[in-house]
Design a protein around this motif. Structure first.
Motif, PDB file in Angstrom:
ATOM      1  N   SER A   1       0.839  -1.199   0.000  1.00 52.04           N
ATOM      2  CA  SER A   1       0.000   0.000   0.000  1.00 52.04           C
ATOM      3  C   SER A   1       0.874   1.249   0.000  1.00 52.04           C
ATOM      4  O   SER A   1       1.545   1.554   0.988  1.00 52.04           O
ATOM      5  N   CYS A   2       0.840   1.977  -1.096  1.00 50.95           N
ATOM      6  CA  CYS A   2       1.598   3.243  -1.172  1.00 50.95           C
ATOM      7  C   CYS A   2       1.086   4.236  -0.133  1.00 50.95           C
ATOM      8  O   CYS A   2       1.869   4.944   0.493  1.00 50.95           O
ATOM      9  N   ILE A   3      -0.232   4.269   0.037  1.00 55.94           N
ATOM     10  CA  ILE A   3      -0.833   5.214   0.984  1.00 55.94           C
ATOM     11  C   ILE A   3      -0.355   4.913   2.403  1.00 55.94           C
ATOM     12  O   ILE A   3       0.087   5.807   3.127  1.00 55.94           O
ATOM     13  N   ALA A   4      -0.425   3.637   2.800  1.00 60.02           N
ATOM     14  CA  ALA A   4      -0.004   3.263   4.156  1.00 60.02           C
ATOM     15  C   ALA A   4       1.488   3.527   4.353  1.00 60.02           C
ATOM     16  O   ALA A   4       1.904   4.047   5.393  1.00 60.02           O
ATOM     17  N   SER A   5       2.299   3.183   3.354  1.00 61.26           N
ATOM     18  CA  SER A   5       3.747   3.428   3.455  1.00 61.26           C
ATOM     19  C   SER A   5       4.049   4.915   3.584  1.00 61.26           C
ATOM     20  O   SER A   5       4.903   5.321   4.381  1.00 61.26           O
ATOM     21  N   ASP A   6       3.350   5.736   2.786  1.00 63.53           N
ATOM     22  CA  ASP A   6       3.546   7.191   2.863  1.00 63.53           C
ATOM     23  C   ASP A   6       3.151   7.721   4.235  1.00 63.53           C
ATOM     24  O   ASP A   6       3.847   8.563   4.810  1.00 63.53           O
ATOM     25  N   GLU A   7       2.037   7.240   4.770  1.00 59.53           N
ATOM     26  CA  GLU A   7       1.586   7.688   6.091  1.00 59.53           C
ATOM     27  C   GLU A   7       2.588   7.303   7.181  1.00 59.53           C
ATOM     28  O   GLU A   7       2.857   8.079   8.077  1.00 59.53           O
TER      29      GLU A   7
ATOM     30  N   LYS B   1       5.548   9.619   6.964  1.00 56.59           N
ATOM     31  CA  LYS B   1       5.218  10.941   7.513  1.00 56.59           C
ATOM     32  C   LYS B   1       5.155  10.912   9.042  1.00 56.59           C
ATOM     33  O   LYS B   1       5.513  11.882   9.694  1.00 56.59           O
TER      34      LYS B   1
ATOM     35  N   ILE C   1      -2.430   3.875  11.668  1.00 57.02           N
ATOM     36  CA  ILE C   1      -2.582   3.861  10.207  1.00 57.02           C
ATOM     37  C   ILE C   1      -3.504   2.734   9.757  1.00 57.02           C
ATOM     38  O   ILE C   1      -4.370   2.937   8.897  1.00 57.02           O
TER      39      ILE C   1
ATOM     40  N   LEU D   1      -6.814   3.479   7.632  1.00 55.00           N
ATOM     41  CA  LEU D   1      -6.771   3.207   6.197  1.00 55.00           C
ATOM     42  C   LEU D   1      -7.354   1.884   5.746  1.00 55.00           C
ATOM     43  O   LEU D   1      -7.866   1.800   4.639  1.00 55.00           O
TER      44      LEU D   1
ATOM     45  N   GLU E   1      -9.173   1.525   2.181  1.00 57.73           N
ATOM     46  CA  GLU E   1      -8.569   0.835   1.046  1.00 57.73           C
ATOM     47  C   GLU E   1      -9.425  -0.330   0.586  1.00 57.73           C
ATOM     48  O   GLU E   1      -9.544  -0.585  -0.602  1.00 57.73           O
TER      49      GLU E   1
ATOM     50  N   THR F   1     -12.191   1.173  -1.407  1.00 55.20           N
ATOM     51  CA  THR F   1     -11.664   1.663  -2.679  1.00 55.20           C
ATOM     52  C   THR F   1     -11.495   0.507  -3.665  1.00 55.20           C
ATOM     53  O   THR F   1     -11.843   0.629  -4.834  1.00 55.20           O
TER      54      THR F   1
END
Length: 181
Positions: free
Chosen positions: A118-124, A127, A163, A167, A171, A174
């Motif tokens: 998951s790009c979103i989870a990795s980005d979060e 951050k 996270i 998410l 996800e 989605t």
């Protein structure tokens, strides 16, 4: 992705000034890794380097049956020594596969896999942490990687929990809307 197998051969010898090591070769294995095939590679390598197989005092390898038998075939006498680290890994893997630990580790691995996919989870996660700290996936052939995976997971569990709770339903929804399954 195509998987390839390689065999690396390194020689170690003592001389007056100390110990020396040299890589004799790294060979891509194009056939099944039978003991006969591996033995042939060993003997061909010794011929290329002008090494008399009778001068070999010991050969250290993992504990796989095919390489142990290949050593016996190549030297016609028992010169195999099992790698201590590999033997230790087998013992540690046995301990890690008891039912209670195995279930915890499998749950941890599935969460880490979700983060890796998951790009979103990795980005979060990136951050949320102040340093470049990411989750570590373990590798079955390296028992200490499980230790490092657990250690890092515990260090980041507050962020991971937050996270995942934010998410994972998003996800999943989605994927359902977009038709990705």
């Amino acid at each position: 992705m195509q998987m390839r197998s390689f065999l690396g051969l390194t020689a170690h010898c003592g001389v007056v000034t100390g110990l020396n090591s040299v890589t004799l070769g790294v060979y891509e294995l194009s056939e099944r890794r039978t003991s006969e095939y591996l033995s042939e590679i060993l003997l061909n390598t010794f011929r290329e380097w002008g090494i008399n197989p009778e001068t070999i005092s010991a050969v250290v390898t993992d504990n796989a049956g095919n390489i142990v038998k290949a050593i016996d075939l190549a030297f016609s006498q028992r010169k195999h020594i099992p790698c201590f680290a590999h033997t230790l890994n087998i013992g540690a893997q046995t301990i890690l596969h008891n039912d209670k630990l195995k279930n915890i580790i499998l749950k941890m691995e599935s969460i880490i896999t979700w983060f890796k996919q998951s790009c979103i989870a990795s980005d979060e996660l990136r951050k949320a942490t102040t340093e470049e700290t990411k989750l570590i996936q373990d590798i079955s052939t390296r028992w200490n990687s499980t230790y490092f995976m657990i250690e890092r997971f515990l260090k980041l569990c507050v962020y991971v929990n937050e996270i995942v709770s934010l998410l994972s339903p998003f996800e999943a929804a989605t994927r359902e809307v977009s038709g990705d399954h």
